[in-house]
Motif scaffolding. Sequence first.
Motif, PDB file in Angstrom:
ATOM      1  N   PRO A 127       0.834  -1.215   0.000  1.00  0.00           N
ATOM      2  CA  PRO A 127       0.000   0.000   0.000  1.00  0.00           C
ATOM      3  C   PRO A 127       0.867   1.264   0.000  1.00  0.00           C
ATOM      4  N   GLY A 128       0.612   2.172  -0.942  1.00  0.00           N
ATOM      5  CA  GLY A 128       1.355   3.419  -1.027  1.00  0.00           C
ATOM      6  C   GLY A 128       2.725   3.286  -1.660  1.00  0.00           C
ATOM      7  N   GLU A 129       3.093   2.085  -2.097  1.00  0.00           N
ATOM      8  CA  GLU A 129       4.417   1.871  -2.701  1.00  0.00           C
ATOM      9  C   GLU A 129       4.403   2.291  -4.169  1.00  0.00           C
ATOM     10  N   SER A 130       5.461   2.968  -4.609  1.00  0.00           N
ATOM     11  CA  SER A 130       5.567   3.437  -5.991  1.00  0.00           C
ATOM     12  C   SER A 130       6.292   2.414  -6.857  1.00  0.00           C
ATOM     13  N   ILE A 131       5.920   2.390  -8.130  1.00  0.00           N
ATOM     14  CA  ILE A 131       6.544   1.501  -9.105  1.00  0.00           C
ATOM     15  C   ILE A 131       7.344   2.359 -10.089  1.00  0.00           C
ATOM     16  N   PRO A 132       8.670   2.187 -10.154  1.00  0.00           N
ATOM     17  CA  PRO A 132       9.451   2.941 -11.143  1.00  0.00           C
ATOM     18  C   PRO A 132       9.290   2.331 -12.539  1.00  0.00           C
TER      19      PRO A 132
END
Length: 329
Positions: free
Chosen positions: A227-232
């Motif tokens: 949750p809330g983690e970004s994907i580059p």
Amino acid sequence: MSHRTSSRTRFEFVRWYPFDLAAVSIGAVLAFLIVTAFGSGDGLRLFVTMPLALFLPGYALVSVLFPARERDARETAATAAEARPRGIDVTERVGLGFVLSLAIVPLAVLLLPITGWGLTAASVAAALALVTVVAAQLGVVRRLRTPDAERFSVSPISSLGRLRGDDSAVATASSVLLVVAIGTAVGALLVGFLLPVAGGGYTELALYSEDEDGELVAGALPSEVGPGESIPVTVSIENQEGDQQRYTVVVQEQVIEDGEVVERTELRRIDTTVSDGATASGERSVTPTAEPGETVRISMLLYQGEPPATPTNENAAEETHFWVEVTGE
């Protein structure tokens, strides 16, 4: 008398140039020019594509393989010195023309992507026209090296010349016209390759991620995030439209049920301007907003200029996507 002998020598080769192979060469070049000049939905383009793809290359190749006419059942070669190339009749030539064309077209489609031409309608038409013209000229050489009595021929000009006499004005005029036609076909082919007619451009959108060695790879995006983690994500846009383009990429989170999008959430937009023939790429972060345990589709929707009020996968100029599950941790 010397002047008439010189005129006869000058046009001797052209008068015996195979009429069918001249027609095949001219037809292939004209088909290439029409394919590159007209749009994909044009009826004339479809009309000329059929013989170019299904018959002309194969018929030209058949002429190389079988330069002689069909041997009569009463004709036999008593010695090896009397043997001649095996010939086939018109029906067999036409049938083999279709068969060999169906073998040449897939081969061209497989080889073009690894060349500088790329796989487009114009490049396929150019390749088939080139194969047809080259094979037809080889077929001309093979036929003219075959003795007259054994040579396959469907040339009405040669037949007319024999009926009216070798020095007739009609035969000479026909030879001149055939020279002009052949020269026009060869010249048009060269112009088509040196100054190709615009056949429409394209834009390509691709997504990449970094591997453990820091190299960009396709198809290695994470399938799970917290949750809330970004994907580059590295977004790449290639512009082959013929001029500079301004692009907008809409990054959209989509909830799918029964194959239909039931909820859309715009995560961000990416604006960029790309020069013709250039590729722009850059890393961006995408942060899903879905609830833990939910799987969503992240779609990258590419538009030339401003996107519509409701961006969708269907109205985008190009689109690509990946799936990701938001875990509970």
